[in-house]
Design an enzyme around this catalytic site. Structure first.
Site, PDB file in Angstrom:
ATOM      1  CB  CYS A   4      38.666  25.518  44.676  1.00  0.00           C
ATOM      2  SG  CYS A   4      39.365  26.949  44.338  1.00  0.00           S
ATOM      3  CB  CYS A   7      42.114  23.882  43.999  1.00  0.00           C
ATOM      4  SG  CYS A   7      42.500  24.647  45.467  1.00  0.00           S
ATOM      5  CG  ASP A  30      39.857  37.031  33.678  1.00  0.00           C
ATOM      6  OD1 ASP A  30      39.958  37.215  35.138  1.00  0.00           O
ATOM      7  OD2 ASP A  30      38.426  36.691  33.269  1.00  0.00           O
ATOM      8  N   GLY A 102      33.499  42.510  44.919  1.00  0.00           N
ATOM      9  CA  GLY A 102      33.295  42.035  43.557  1.00  0.00           C
ATOM     10  C   GLY A 102      33.775  40.636  43.601  1.00  0.00           C
ATOM     11  CG  HIS A 109      41.909  35.695  41.694  1.00  0.00           C
ATOM     12  ND1 HIS A 109      41.055  35.184  42.555  1.00  0.00           N
ATOM     13  CD2 HIS A 109      41.035  36.798  41.053  1.00  0.00           C
ATOM     14  CE1 HIS A 109      39.776  35.559  42.392  1.00  0.00           C
ATOM     15  NE2 HIS A 109      39.707  36.579  41.414  1.00  0.00           N
TER      16      HIS A 109
HETATM   17  P1  AMP Z   1      36.937  37.721  40.853  1.00  0.00           P
HETATM   18  O1  AMP Z   1      35.723  38.431  40.397  1.00  0.00           O
HETATM   19  O2  AMP Z   1      38.023  38.595  41.316  1.00  0.00           O
HETATM   20  O3  AMP Z   1      36.745  36.861  41.727  1.00  0.00           O
HETATM   21  O4  AMP Z   1      37.381  37.353  39.482  1.00  0.00           O
HETATM   22  C1  AMP Z   1      37.377  35.994  39.131  1.00  0.00           C
HETATM   23  C2  AMP Z   1      37.971  35.993  37.770  1.00  0.00           C
HETATM   24  O5  AMP Z   1      38.201  34.743  37.160  1.00  0.00           O
HETATM   25  C3  AMP Z   1      36.874  36.753  36.566  1.00  0.00           C
HETATM   26  O6  AMP Z   1      37.661  37.840  35.961  1.00  0.00           O
HETATM   27  C4  AMP Z   1      36.627  35.455  35.814  1.00  0.00           C
HETATM   28  O7  AMP Z   1      36.514  35.902  34.423  1.00  0.00           O
HETATM   29  C5  AMP Z   1      37.777  34.611  35.977  1.00  0.00           C
HETATM   30  N1  AMP Z   1      37.701  33.046  35.705  1.00  0.00           N
HETATM   31  C6  AMP Z   1      36.661  32.297  36.223  1.00  0.00           C
HETATM   32  N2  AMP Z   1      36.683  31.027  35.853  1.00  0.00           N
HETATM   33  C7  AMP Z   1      38.102  31.012  34.996  1.00  0.00           C
HETATM   34  C8  AMP Z   1      38.742  29.958  34.158  1.00  0.00           C
HETATM   35  N3  AMP Z   1      38.298  28.804  34.156  1.00  0.00           N
HETATM   36  N4  AMP Z   1      39.758  30.480  33.590  1.00  0.00           N
HETATM   37  C9  AMP Z   1      40.376  31.800  33.613  1.00  0.00           C
HETATM   38  N5  AMP Z   1      39.619  32.761  34.386  1.00  0.00           N
HETATM   39  C10 AMP Z   1      38.624  32.373  34.957  1.00  0.00           C
HETATM   40 ZN    ZN Z   2      41.416  26.657  45.773  1.00  0.00          ZN
END
Ligand code: AMP
Ligand code: ZN
Length: 123
Positions: A4, A7, A30, A102, A109
């Site tokens: 994850c 995590c 993000d 989405g 988060h």
């Molecule tokens: P969700 O669609 O609500 O699950 O959003 C996941 C978010 O996590 C997206 O906006 C991604 O751009 C962001 N994301 C994914 N991997 C990372 C990462 N390693 N560091 C920062 N943000 C991330």
């Molecule tokens: Zn996790």
């Protein structure tokens, strides 16, 4: 939770620059921002979705929600009330839940997005 990404970030196994951290949560930018300010507030505990939360998570969710306006203020997109009920500035808070919501990362988060518009794909 193995494999994850959030995590791993929360455990310091993937480096990030936190904009906030305490015993229960971490917040960081993000990687693919949808707005000039776009941070994620992430609990350190692995909870897949908002739909997995129970009354045991009430305090944690409250802490996440209350952190959002504090971080927005700190990052320059706080809401400034003007006494008329309109005000200026401001930010969006969003939990995505499940495929139709989405959600891409299945570790709870809270998105906090703000800054001058237009934002990516939005007015
Ligand atoms: P969700 O669609 O609500 O699950 O959003 C996941 C978010 O996590 C997206 O906006 C991604 O751009 C962001 N994301 C994914 N991997 C990372 C990462 N390693 N560091 C920062 N943000 C991330
Ligand atoms: Zn996790």
């Amino acid at each position: 939770m193995d494999n994850c990404i959030f995590c791993k970030i929360a455990a310091g196994q993937i480096p990030t620059t936190p904009v906030y951290e305490d015993d229960d949560m971490i917040a960081f930018n993000d990687i693919n921002p949808a707005a000039p300010v776009h941070v994620l507030i992430v609990p350190k505990q692995h909870i897949p979705t908002l739909a997995d939360c129970t009354p045991n998570h009430t305090a944690l969710l409250g802490k996440m929600m209350l952190l959002a306006p504090r971080l927005a203020e700190q990052l320059g997109c706080g809401y400034q009330a003007d006494g008329t009920g309109r005000g200026s500035g401001g930010f969006k808070t969003q939990f995505n839940t499940g495929p139709d919501g989405g959600q891409e990362v299945y570790h709870l988060h809270l998105h906090v997005m703000g800054g001058p518009r237009p934002w990516r794909g939005q007015r």
